[in-house]
Write a protein that holds these residues in place. Structure first.
Motif, PDB file in Angstrom:
ATOM      1  N   LYS A   7       1.035  -1.175  -0.127  1.00  0.00           N
ATOM      2  CA  LYS A   7      -0.025  -0.100  -0.143  1.00  0.00           C
ATOM      3  C   LYS A   7       0.619   1.283   0.084  1.00  0.00           C
ATOM      4  O   LYS A   7       1.884   1.370   0.589  1.00  0.00           O
ATOM      5  N   GLY A   8       0.475   2.419  -0.926  1.00  0.00           N
ATOM      6  CA  GLY A   8       1.348   3.282  -0.666  1.00  0.00           C
ATOM      7  C   GLY A   8       2.266   3.281  -1.907  1.00  0.00           C
ATOM      8  O   GLY A   8       3.085   4.388  -2.269  1.00  0.00           O
ATOM      9  N   LYS A   9       2.596   2.242  -2.529  1.00  0.00           N
ATOM     10  CA  LYS A   9       3.696   2.108  -3.573  1.00  0.00           C
ATOM     11  C   LYS A   9       3.178   2.153  -4.993  1.00  0.00           C
ATOM     12  O   LYS A   9       1.905   1.661  -5.136  1.00  0.00           O
ATOM     13  N   THR A  10       3.941   2.860  -5.987  1.00  0.00           N
ATOM     14  CA  THR A  10       3.485   2.982  -7.168  1.00  0.00           C
ATOM     15  C   THR A  10       4.401   2.034  -8.024  1.00  0.00           C
ATOM     16  O   THR A  10       5.769   2.177  -7.856  1.00  0.00           O
ATOM     17  N   VAL A  11       3.923   1.076  -8.771  1.00  0.00           N
ATOM     18  CA  VAL A  11       4.818   0.353  -9.597  1.00  0.00           C
ATOM     19  C   VAL A  11       4.481   0.483 -11.035  1.00  0.00           C
ATOM     20  O   VAL A  11       3.403   0.687 -11.509  1.00  0.00           O
ATOM     21  N   LEU A  12       5.502   0.369 -11.979  1.00  0.00           N
ATOM     22  CA  LEU A  12       5.521   0.385 -13.326  1.00  0.00           C
ATOM     23  C   LEU A  12       5.947  -1.245 -13.653  1.00  0.00           C
ATOM     24  O   LEU A  12       6.961  -1.580 -13.256  1.00  0.00           O
ATOM     25  N   VAL A  13       5.160  -1.770 -14.561  1.00  0.00           N
ATOM     26  CA  VAL A  13       5.355  -3.151 -15.030  1.00  0.00           C
ATOM     27  C   VAL A  13       5.296  -3.148 -16.442  1.00  0.00           C
ATOM     28  O   VAL A  13       4.424  -2.777 -17.098  1.00  0.00           O
ATOM     29  N   THR A  14       6.314  -3.180 -17.090  1.00  0.00           N
ATOM     30  CA  THR A  14       6.416  -3.176 -18.502  1.00  0.00           C
ATOM     31  C   THR A  14       6.266  -4.379 -19.299  1.00  0.00           C
ATOM     32  O   THR A  14       6.346  -5.392 -18.673  1.00  0.00           O
ATOM     33  N   GLY A  15       5.602  -4.342 -20.425  1.00  0.00           N
ATOM     34  CA  GLY A  15       4.901  -5.604 -20.927  1.00  0.00           C
ATOM     35  C   GLY A  15       4.019  -6.083 -20.048  1.00  0.00           C
ATOM     36  O   GLY A  15       3.983  -7.412 -19.833  1.00  0.00           O
ATOM     37  N   GLY A  16       2.969  -5.207 -19.546  1.00  0.00           N
ATOM     38  CA  GLY A  16       2.329  -5.834 -18.148  1.00  0.00           C
ATOM     39  C   GLY A  16       0.945  -6.136 -18.402  1.00  0.00           C
ATOM     40  O   GLY A  16       0.096  -6.168 -17.791  1.00  0.00           O
ATOM     41  N   THR A  17       0.715  -6.378 -19.911  1.00  0.00           N
ATOM     42  CA  THR A  17      -0.659  -6.643 -20.357  1.00  0.00           C
ATOM     43  C   THR A  17      -1.097  -8.011 -20.528  1.00  0.00           C
ATOM     44  O   THR A  17      -2.356  -8.387 -20.850  1.00  0.00           O
ATOM     45  N   LYS A  18       0.048  -9.020 -20.605  1.00  0.00           N
ATOM     46  CA  LYS A  18      -0.240 -10.331 -20.818  1.00  0.00           C
ATOM     47  C   LYS A  18       1.017 -11.008 -20.196  1.00  0.00           C
ATOM     48  O   LYS A  18       2.041 -10.529 -19.953  1.00  0.00           O
ATOM     49  N   GLY A  19       0.681 -12.517 -20.155  1.00  0.00           N
ATOM     50  CA  GLY A  19       1.757 -13.570 -19.923  1.00  0.00           C
ATOM     51  C   GLY A  19       2.229 -12.980 -18.265  1.00  0.00           C
ATOM     52  O   GLY A  19       1.526 -12.718 -17.431  1.00  0.00           O
ATOM     53  N   ILE A  20       3.619 -13.276 -18.028  1.00  0.00           N
ATOM     54  CA  ILE A  20       4.322 -13.140 -16.977  1.00  0.00           C
ATOM     55  C   ILE A  20       3.935 -11.337 -16.493  1.00  0.00           C
ATOM     56  O   ILE A  20       3.720 -11.303 -15.132  1.00  0.00           O
ATOM     57  N   GLY A  21       4.139 -10.625 -17.201  1.00  0.00           N
ATOM     58  CA  GLY A  21       3.764  -9.177 -16.723  1.00  0.00           C
ATOM     59  C   GLY A  21       2.339  -8.814 -16.414  1.00  0.00           C
ATOM     60  O   GLY A  21       2.478  -8.205 -15.215  1.00  0.00           O
ATOM     61  N   LYS A  22       1.517  -9.321 -16.976  1.00  0.00           N
ATOM     62  CA  LYS A  22       0.144  -9.197 -16.426  1.00  0.00           C
ATOM     63  C   LYS A  22      -0.008  -9.844 -14.968  1.00  0.00           C
ATOM     64  O   LYS A  22      -0.572  -9.347 -14.276  1.00  0.00           O
ATOM     65  N   ALA A  23       0.517 -11.054 -14.779  1.00  0.00           N
ATOM     66  CA  ALA A  23       0.365 -11.780 -13.573  1.00  0.00           C
ATOM     67  C   ALA A  23       1.145 -11.116 -12.546  1.00  0.00           C
ATOM     68  O   ALA A  23       0.442 -10.941 -11.434  1.00  0.00           O
TER      69      ALA A  23
END
Length: 258
Positions: A7-23
């Motif tokens: 909570k309170g953390k902001t995260v960027l996940v690249t390639g985050g719409t499918k596969g491992i990134g989405k998970a």
């Protein structure tokens, strides 16, 4: 479980719409984080803040960073997940200069470029975590299948370790996660294409591929959610003393002592 709370953390996940990134994106959001995902094209639906970006483009990385700064004021956690095997198999003679550059741009330079532009604010806050999603191929290349990809991931491993050492005294942790065979759509397609070219079933194709690496002692591919759970732990306060390490998540397939 408070030490896994984001909570309170902001995260960027690249390639985050499918596969491992989405998970990973879904897992960290469940832990309370504000999650931003990027990809070249927008998915039909996502519950996370989406920013379209091709991370092999320097201008797109600049635009991504500006939108993050303008909307969120920076990030606390960066998951460099973008990457993939995009070049043909067959060994060194099948790979052109363009193939090598393509694989390095996608699997190495994109992460370096994004780290460089987002790190100053982490260093300023003396707080942050960067995870590079690599591959067991970075430690065990298959010359006939993934030579350029494996070399690019090995380079990512080395870069990640050096960056971790540089930033260890500045409050920023850098870690590498190296999945083995994972049940994602690209992996399933790769198996289908490989098997079709060899005139065998996907099941037999999987056995042949795994035989080259010594097999998977646990007898199955990883689920993307299992990789995500490891990433969750590594970015959490529970892992506060961990940096500079490569974590293979491969069901025991790497026949080496890490």
């Amino acid at each position: 479980m408070e030490t896994l709370d984001l909570k309170g953390k902001t995260v960027l996940v690249t390639g985050g719409t499918k596969g491992i990134g989405k998970a990973i994106a879904d897992e960290l959001a469940k832990a309370g984080a504000q999650v931003i995902v990027s990809a070249r094209t927008k998915p039909n639906e996502t519950s996370h803040h989406f920013i379209a970006a091709d991370l092999t483009s320097a201008s797109d990385v600049d635009r991504l960073s500006k939108e993050i700064d303008d909307t969120f004021g920076g990030i606390d956690i960066l998951i460099n997940n973008v990457g993939g095997l995009t070049t043909p198999g067959g060994g060194h003679s099948t790979l052109t200069d363009a193939h090598w550059q393509q694989e390095l741009d996608l699997n190495l330079i994109s992460a370096i470029r994004l780290d460089r532009i987002l790190l100053p604010k982490m260093i300023e806050k003396q707080s942050g975590v960067i995870i590079h999603i690599s591959s067991v191929a970075g430690k065990q290349a298959l010359w006939n299948l993934n030579l350029a990809y494996a070399v690019s991931k090995a380079a990512l491993n080395s870069y990640s370790k050096a960056l971790a050492t540089e930033l260890a005294g500045k409050g920023v942790r850098v870690l590498t996660v190296a999945p083995g065979a994972t049940k994602t759509a690209p992996m399933v397609k790769f198996l289908e294409d490989y098997s079709a070219s060899a005139g065998i079933s996907p099941e037999e194709g999987m056995k042949q591929l795994m035989a080259q690496t010594g097999g998977i002692p646990m007898g199955r591919m990883a689920e993307p959610e299992e990789v995500a759970q490891l990433v969750h732990f590594l970015v959490s306060p529970s892992a506060a003393y961990l940096t500079g390490t490569i974590y293979a998540i491969d069901g025991g397939s790497l026949p080496v002592v890490n």
